[in-house]
Each structure stands twice: as C-alpha cells, then as structure tokens.
Scaffold this motif. Sequence first.
Motif, short mmCIF file in Angstrom:
data_model
loop_
_atom_site.label_atom_id
_atom_site.label_comp_id
_atom_site.label_asym_id
_atom_site.label_seq_id
_atom_site.Cartn_x
_atom_site.Cartn_y
_atom_site.Cartn_z
N SER A 194 20.73 28.14 43.10
CA SER A 194 21.45 28.85 42.05
C SER A 194 21.37 30.35 42.28
CB SER A 194 20.86 28.52 40.68
OG SER A 194 19.56 29.09 40.57
N ILE A 195 22.27 31.08 41.66
CA ILE A 195 22.25 32.53 41.82
C ILE A 195 21.02 33.13 41.14
CG2 ILE A 195 23.65 33.13 39.79
CD1 ILE A 195 25.14 35.12 41.79
N ASP A 196 20.50 32.47 40.12
CA ASP A 196 19.24 32.93 39.53
C ASP A 196 18.11 32.86 40.55
OD1 ASP A 196 20.14 33.53 36.92
OD2 ASP A 196 20.12 31.41 36.38
N LYS A 197 18.09 31.79 41.34
CA LYS A 197 17.06 31.64 42.37
C LYS A 197 17.26 32.68 43.47
CE LYS A 197 13.52 29.57 44.29
NZ LYS A 197 12.17 29.62 43.68
N VAL A 198 18.51 32.95 43.82
CA VAL A 198 18.80 33.99 44.80
C VAL A 198 18.21 35.32 44.34
CG1 VAL A 198 20.64 35.38 45.85
CG2 VAL A 198 20.87 32.88 45.73
N SER A 199 18.44 35.65 43.08
CA SER A 199 17.92 36.88 42.51
C SER A 199 16.40 36.94 42.62
CB SER A 199 18.35 37.00 41.05
OG SER A 199 17.78 38.14 40.44
N THR B 291 33.75 41.97 38.37
CA THR B 291 35.11 41.86 38.89
C THR B 291 35.12 42.37 40.33
OG1 THR B 291 36.01 42.29 36.68
CG2 THR B 291 37.53 42.48 38.54
N THR B 292 35.73 41.60 41.23
CA THR B 292 35.62 41.86 42.66
C THR B 292 36.93 42.35 43.26
OG1 THR B 292 33.98 40.08 42.82
CG2 THR B 292 34.99 40.82 44.87
N HIS B 293 36.80 43.31 44.15
CA HIS B 293 37.91 43.85 44.94
C HIS B 293 37.50 43.71 46.40
CE1 HIS B 293 41.02 47.14 45.73
NE2 HIS B 293 40.34 47.13 46.86
N LEU B 294 38.35 43.08 47.21
CA LEU B 294 37.98 42.82 48.61
C LEU B 294 39.21 42.93 49.51
CD1 LEU B 294 36.15 41.89 50.92
CD2 LEU B 294 36.43 39.53 50.11
N ARG C 241 29.95 34.55 44.76
CA ARG C 241 29.28 34.39 43.47
C ARG C 241 28.70 35.73 43.03
NH1 ARG C 241 24.82 30.03 43.86
NH2 ARG C 241 24.73 30.52 46.10
N VAL C 242 28.96 36.10 41.77
CA VAL C 242 28.48 37.36 41.22
C VAL C 242 27.88 37.10 39.84
CG1 VAL C 242 29.04 39.75 40.66
CG2 VAL C 242 30.38 38.55 42.41
N GLN C 243 26.73 37.68 39.60
CA GLN C 243 26.10 37.57 38.28
C GLN C 243 25.63 38.96 37.85
OE1 GLN C 243 21.99 35.85 37.57
NE2 GLN C 243 23.23 34.23 36.64
N SER C 244 26.14 39.40 36.70
CA SER C 244 25.75 40.71 36.16
C SER C 244 24.97 40.54 34.87
CB SER C 244 26.99 41.57 35.89
OG SER C 244 26.64 42.73 35.18
N SER C 245 23.99 41.39 34.67
CA SER C 245 23.22 41.37 33.43
C SER C 245 24.06 41.83 32.24
CB SER C 245 21.99 42.27 33.57
OG SER C 245 22.37 43.62 33.81
N LEU C 246 25.25 42.39 32.50
CA LEU C 246 26.14 42.85 31.43
C LEU C 246 27.17 41.81 31.04
CD1 LEU C 246 26.77 46.54 32.60
CD2 LEU C 246 25.21 45.74 30.82
N GLY C 247 27.12 40.63 31.65
CA GLY C 247 28.09 39.59 31.32
C GLY C 247 29.40 39.78 32.07
N THR D 158 23.61 40.49 40.99
CA THR D 158 23.31 39.70 42.18
C THR D 158 24.61 39.16 42.75
OG1 THR D 158 21.18 39.05 41.23
CG2 THR D 158 21.99 37.74 43.08
N VAL D 159 24.75 39.23 44.08
CA VAL D 159 25.99 38.83 44.75
C VAL D 159 25.65 37.93 45.93
CG1 VAL D 159 28.06 39.64 45.94
CG2 VAL D 159 27.03 41.06 44.13
N VAL D 160 26.40 36.85 46.08
CA VAL D 160 26.28 35.95 47.23
C VAL D 160 27.62 35.92 47.96
CG1 VAL D 160 25.86 33.59 48.00
CG2 VAL D 160 24.51 34.55 46.11
N ILE D 161 27.60 36.30 49.24
CA ILE D 161 28.83 36.38 50.04
C ILE D 161 28.70 35.43 51.23
CG2 ILE D 161 30.34 37.87 51.40
CD1 ILE D 161 29.13 40.27 49.86
N PRO D 162 29.32 34.26 51.20
CA PRO D 162 29.29 33.35 52.36
C PRO D 162 30.03 33.97 53.54
CG PRO D 162 30.03 32.23 50.36
CD PRO D 162 30.06 33.69 50.06
N ALA D 163 29.54 33.70 54.74
CA ALA D 163 30.18 34.26 55.93
C ALA D 163 31.62 33.80 56.09
CB ALA D 163 29.37 33.90 57.18
N ASN D 164 31.97 32.62 55.53
CA ASN D 164 33.36 32.18 55.66
C ASN D 164 34.31 33.03 54.83
OD1 ASN D 164 33.03 31.21 53.03
ND2 ASN D 164 32.78 29.08 53.66
N THR D 165 33.76 33.90 53.95
CA THR D 165 34.61 34.86 53.25
C THR D 165 35.14 35.92 54.22
OG1 THR D 165 33.19 34.58 51.30
CG2 THR D 165 34.70 36.45 51.28
#
Length: 242
Positions: free
Chosen positions: A41-46, A133-136, A158-164, A180-187
């Motif tokens: 989970s992203i919580d675990k990543v953090s 919100t993501t820009h790429l 995956r993105v998780q912000s403490s501000l919701g 916290t941000v998770v960016i898979p290499a396939n992105t």
Amino acid sequence: MRESICAMLCFFLVAVGCKLKTQNSDKVIKVKEINGYEGVSIDKVSQLLEERAAIHSINILNWDNYSYMPAVSFRIAHSNNEIWLKYYVEEKSIMATVADTNGAVHKDSCVEFFFDPLGDGNYYNFEFNCIGTTHLAFGGGRSDRQFLAPETIEASIRVQSSLGTQVFTERTADHSWEMTVVIPANTLSHNPGIKLKGLSAKGNFYKCGDATSEPHYLSWNPIKTENPDFHRPEFFGNLVFE
C-alpha cells in the motif's frame, strides 16, 4: 622573491579553481533499492521511505527576485521497478485550484520531479499540486513536450497527500503537508522496457507556486539562468539507482 610570489599566485589560482569546480559540480543521489515489498500500500511505501531512505533538501534560491523560501525536503528510493518519492513542505500559504490531470498545477502549491532516464536531454516532468493532481509530459525542452494520456497517468501513478484530494482556494497562515508518490517504470512510455536497477540518470527536484501570494521557485540542484526556468536539463543533477 619573484619566484616565490609567482608560486603563491599559482597556488591561489589552482585553489580557487578547485573551489569553483566543487561549487559548480552537480549533486548526486544514490537512489536506494528497497527489496521485498511488491504490491504494498502507499501507506507502507511512506513508512518504508521514512525508515530506509535519506532525506534531501530543495533549498536553492536561484533567482533574486523570488526570495521566499518554504522549507521543503524529500526522500527517494526504488523498489520492484518503481520510483518512490515522499515530499515534506512547510509554507506560509497553500493553494490547490487544479483538479484536472495535466492541468496547470504549477500555479498551485506544487512539487515537481524532472527525470531524464538516459541522461540524453529528453526528460519527463512530473508535477503534483498539493492535493496530488498530476501533470506529466515528455520531451527535450520547454517547447517540445508530449503529454502522456490522462487515463495512463491516473491508472499508473499513485499519489497520496496529507491535504486530501479536494480543491480549495488559497489558505493563508503557516501550513505543512506531505505527499507520497509511486511511479512505475512502465509510466516512462518513451523508454519501453527500462529497468531502474543500475540506472545512471539525471534529474532535478523543485518546489513552486506561480499563482500563490508569494510566488517561489526552489530547486535541489542549482539552475544558472537569468529567469525562473525548470525546463533546463543541462542543470540536472545525477541519480544513481543502486
């Protein structure tokens, strides 16, 4: 006597030259590999980033006209061919008005990661406002960008912000937030099949807020331009993936 003065002068010039070379050298981050946590989970990543990754500061004020400096730092690691990031921000005000993927998030309270996987000047600009919100996009410069499809971004990153996740207008007074941000290499769709482990790449990390009451432009690695410009891969630092 004359020879002694010449020798001292030569020593001084060499010393100054070495100092300048050190000051101008690019920063290096050894991006730690965290093994054994596929699909967490992203919580675990953090949590894992907190426990196992070094912290780095985004604290370079490159332009005198923009002197406001929030306190900003980040951690970075990689795991299972994913880039893991965690940002920490303390600033006087926060703003999150953009909810559409690939919108102008740089106008809000924003953190960014520009990543050149091959070190050839072609890079991805990952930009996140403070609600995630993501820009790429990808390309070789500011005027040469190709947006990645919003559905690809939303399905992969995956993105998780403490501000919701809800938009809001500017809130003054002191605020702190984490992301916290998770960016898979396939992105990294312009580099199909790329493997992060063992990769020697280039990149930079930023904090900005163009439309906030105190516009600011901070970087991790220095940028030597007259005006604010993050789209300068020649000033990226070095990212060595262990």
